[in-house]
Design an enzyme around this catalytic site. Structure first.
Site, PDB file in Angstrom:
ATOM      1  N   LYS A 160       0.315   5.607   8.307  1.00  0.00           N
ATOM      2  CA  LYS A 160       0.902   5.788   6.971  1.00  0.00           C
ATOM      3  C   LYS A 160      -0.200   5.883   5.911  1.00  0.00           C
ATOM      4  CE  LYS A 160       1.755   2.073   4.845  1.00  0.00           C
ATOM      5  NZ  LYS A 160       1.184   1.145   3.875  1.00  0.00           N
ATOM      6  N   LYS A 195      -7.221   1.506  -3.286  1.00  0.00           N
ATOM      7  CA  LYS A 195      -6.821   0.783  -2.066  1.00  0.00           C
ATOM      8  C   LYS A 195      -6.790   1.739  -0.865  1.00  0.00           C
ATOM      9  CE  LYS A 195      -4.874  -1.737   1.066  1.00  0.00           C
ATOM     10  NZ  LYS A 195      -5.685  -2.611   1.910  1.00  0.00           N
ATOM     11  N   THR A 222       0.879  -1.178   0.000  1.00  0.00           N
ATOM     12  CA  THR A 222       0.000   0.000   0.000  1.00  0.00           C
ATOM     13  C   THR A 222       0.913   1.224   0.000  1.00  0.00           C
ATOM     14  OG1 THR A 222      -1.597  -1.251   1.301  1.00  0.00           O
ATOM     15  CG2 THR A 222      -1.944   1.127   1.136  1.00  0.00           C
TER      16      THR A 222
HETATM   17  P1  NAP Z   1       5.204  -5.986   7.828  1.00  0.00           P
HETATM   18  O1  NAP Z   1       4.805  -7.266   8.451  1.00  0.00           O
HETATM   19  O2  NAP Z   1       5.666  -4.864   8.681  1.00  0.00           O
HETATM   20  O3  NAP Z   1       6.352  -6.327   6.733  1.00  0.00           O
HETATM   21  C1  NAP Z   1       7.016  -5.283   6.092  1.00  0.00           C
HETATM   22  C2  NAP Z   1       8.032  -5.838   5.103  1.00  0.00           C
HETATM   23  O4  NAP Z   1       8.749  -4.731   4.523  1.00  0.00           O
HETATM   24  C3  NAP Z   1       9.096  -6.753   5.735  1.00  0.00           C
HETATM   25  O5  NAP Z   1       9.470  -7.731   4.787  1.00  0.00           O
HETATM   26  C4  NAP Z   1      10.229  -5.755   5.996  1.00  0.00           C
HETATM   27  O6  NAP Z   1      11.496  -6.371   6.079  1.00  0.00           O
HETATM   28  C5  NAP Z   1      10.145  -4.927   4.745  1.00  0.00           C
HETATM   29  N1  NAP Z   1      10.801  -3.618   4.884  1.00  0.00           N
HETATM   30  C6  NAP Z   1      10.431  -2.600   5.701  1.00  0.00           C
HETATM   31  N2  NAP Z   1      11.259  -1.542   5.530  1.00  0.00           N
HETATM   32  C7  NAP Z   1      12.163  -1.915   4.579  1.00  0.00           C
HETATM   33  C8  NAP Z   1      13.249  -1.253   3.967  1.00  0.00           C
HETATM   34  N3  NAP Z   1      13.572   0.003   4.276  1.00  0.00           N
HETATM   35  N4  NAP Z   1      13.969  -1.936   3.039  1.00  0.00           N
HETATM   36  C9  NAP Z   1      13.636  -3.208   2.701  1.00  0.00           C
HETATM   37  N5  NAP Z   1      12.607  -3.878   3.246  1.00  0.00           N
HETATM   38  C10 NAP Z   1      11.871  -3.236   4.179  1.00  0.00           C
HETATM   39  O7  NAP Z   1       4.029  -5.374   6.924  1.00  0.00           O
HETATM   40  P2  NAP Z   1       2.749  -6.122   6.298  1.00  0.00           P
HETATM   41  O8  NAP Z   1       1.649  -6.111   7.301  1.00  0.00           O
HETATM   42  O9  NAP Z   1       3.187  -7.402   5.677  1.00  0.00           O
HETATM   43  O10 NAP Z   1       2.352  -5.065   5.150  1.00  0.00           O
HETATM   44  C11 NAP Z   1       3.066  -5.016   3.933  1.00  0.00           C
HETATM   45  C12 NAP Z   1       2.310  -4.039   3.006  1.00  0.00           C
HETATM   46  O11 NAP Z   1       0.980  -4.562   2.780  1.00  0.00           O
HETATM   47  C13 NAP Z   1       2.137  -2.644   3.594  1.00  0.00           C
HETATM   48  O12 NAP Z   1       2.223  -1.697   2.560  1.00  0.00           O
HETATM   49  C14 NAP Z   1       0.726  -2.683   4.161  1.00  0.00           C
HETATM   50  O13 NAP Z   1       0.147  -1.387   4.215  1.00  0.00           O
HETATM   51  C15 NAP Z   1       0.018  -3.587   3.162  1.00  0.00           C
HETATM   52  N6  NAP Z   1      -1.139  -4.324   3.667  1.00  0.00           N
HETATM   53  C16 NAP Z   1      -1.134  -4.863   4.919  1.00  0.00           C
HETATM   54  C17 NAP Z   1      -2.261  -5.573   5.365  1.00  0.00           C
HETATM   55  C18 NAP Z   1      -2.295  -6.171   6.748  1.00  0.00           C
HETATM   56  O14 NAP Z   1      -3.411  -6.459   7.245  1.00  0.00           O
HETATM   57  N7  NAP Z   1      -1.179  -6.411   7.397  1.00  0.00           N
HETATM   58  C19 NAP Z   1      -3.382  -5.735   4.525  1.00  0.00           C
HETATM   59  C20 NAP Z   1      -3.323  -5.201   3.230  1.00  0.00           C
HETATM   60  C21 NAP Z   1      -2.208  -4.493   2.808  1.00  0.00           C
HETATM   61  P3  NAP Z   1      12.035  -6.906   7.523  1.00  0.00           P
HETATM   62  O15 NAP Z   1      11.436  -8.266   7.706  1.00  0.00           O
HETATM   63  O16 NAP Z   1      13.510  -6.923   7.344  1.00  0.00           O
HETATM   64  O17 NAP Z   1      11.579  -5.915   8.569  1.00  0.00           O
END
Ligand code: NAP
Length: 304
Positions: free
Chosen positions: A248, A179, A103
């Site tokens: 965010k 989204k 997102t």
């Molecule tokens: P998350 O669990 O916090 O995972 C974030 C990912 O991004 C991890 O692989 C992290 O790596 C990586 N990352 C963060 N900063 C980085 C950087 N500077 N360089 C390289 N890699 C980096 O987040 P999530 O919940 O999976 O969400 C991922 C995306 O999907 C977001 O944009 C979120 O808004 C969207 N989303 C989330 C949901 C939900 O319910 N969770 C639903 C729909 C959409 P590390 O493992 O090394 O930290």
């Protein structure tokens, strides 16, 4: 296009094995695709490698593919892996596709579209609706936009991670805007539901019974069921979607509104409510804790 015909397993690079990406990548493997996985913290790749993925030591190694999918936290993360000497743009083969499921802002989607086109590559936005449990169960809703042939070629990947795909045309940033608008609506539900629960809860009404009444009558939507349940149970840890990521998204909604000159007063209010949650120590709680602020302000327990 480097994408094979539908029905043939694709060679897919996958970058970002967080709460969402780990389930999505696993489901691509289950569907018979070859997955080359990279994560900033390498430990998260091991579990996927046990299921048959190839561990990529670098972003560039994950780009030796027909398609690279990125599922990263925010704009900063996507910029970090996409641009620069060893990023996706520098590493992806000619004609290959970057499918971005994070997102991210409308502005970054526009930048990515231009950068990949300049490099002879294709950019498709495919953000998703659904929490980590839906990602693990391949039940996401995919919102896709990009060049029609590339979007059609990605259908096997959409089918592997989701239950339904909505195609919104050829401009990738449209998918990001839609989204973000959806997450604004979810956050609005969390806030208003939290206020209603604080009201009836303080008067002694049973919250579960109240939710049963709401969701069985006029408010049967999944957002009320999912977030009503989390709020009534006070279940904010571990975070399925962290509060700082919710902030965010509302900031990105407001940026899109500013760009299009669309005032969004409720979004402005929700931004401030997220700031209050983070200032109170709720950064890493689930974003549903936003709805617990109202009860706290009414003399109840602090969220978390
Ligand atoms: P998350 O669990 O916090 O995972 C974030 C990912 O991004 C991890 O692989 C992290 O790596 C990586 N990352 C963060 N900063 C980085 C950087 N500077 N360089 C390289 N890699 C980096 O987040 P999530 O919940 O999976 O969400 C991922 C995306 O999907 C977001 O944009 C979120 O808004 C969207 N989303 C989330 C949901 C939900 O319910 N969770 C639903 C729909 C959409 P590390 O493992 O090394 O930290």
């Amino acid at each position: 296009m480097a994408i094979p015909a539908q029905g043939v397993g694709m060679r897919i690079g996958f970058i970002g094995l967080g709460n969402m990406g780990s389930g999505m990548a696993a489901n691509l493997l289950t569907a018979g695709h070859e997955v080359i996985a990279y994560n900033r913290s390498p430990a998260k790749v091991a579990a996927l490698a046990e299921r048959g993925a190839t561990a990529a030591p670098t972003v560039a190694a994950a780009c030796a593919a027909d398609v690279v999918i990125s599922m990263l936290a925010d704009d900063t993360a996507v910029e970090a892996v996409t641009f620069g000497d060893h990023g996706i743009v520098a590493s992806l083969p000619d004609g290959a596709t970057h499918m971005s499921s994070s997102t991210i802002s409308v502005a970054l989607a526009e930048r990515l579209t231009a950068a990949h086109a300049d490099a002879g590559q294709v950019f498709v936005s495919a953000p998703v609706f659904g929490r980590p449990a839906a990602a693990a169960a391949a039940e996401l809703f995919v919102v896709a936009a990009g060049p029609a042939s590339a979007v059609a070629g990605l259908q096997p990947a959409f089918d592997a991670v989701g239950q339904r795909t909505f195609v919104l045309g050829e401009d990738p940033h449209t998918a990001n805007l839609v989204k973000l608008s959806g997450n604004f609506l979810i956050a609005s539900v969390i806030e208003s539901l939290g206020e209603a629960l604080a009201l009836v809860g303080k008067a002694g009404v049973d919250k579960q019974q109240y939710l049963e009444l709401l969701t069985s009558t006029l408010f049967g939507a999944p957002a009320y069921r999912t977030y009503g349940g989390l709020l009534a149970r006070g279940e904010f840890e571990p975070a399925g979607f962290a509060a700082h990521l919710g902030l965010k998204d509302v900031r990105l909604v407001l940026a899109a509104g500013e760009q299009l000159e669309v005032p969004m007063p409720v979004a402005s209010l929700i931004r401030d409510r997220f700031l209050a949650l983070l200032a109170g120590g709720g950064r890493d709680l689930d974003w549903s804790a936003l709805g617990a602020l109202a009860a706290w302000e009414a003399g109840g327990p602090k969220p978390g």
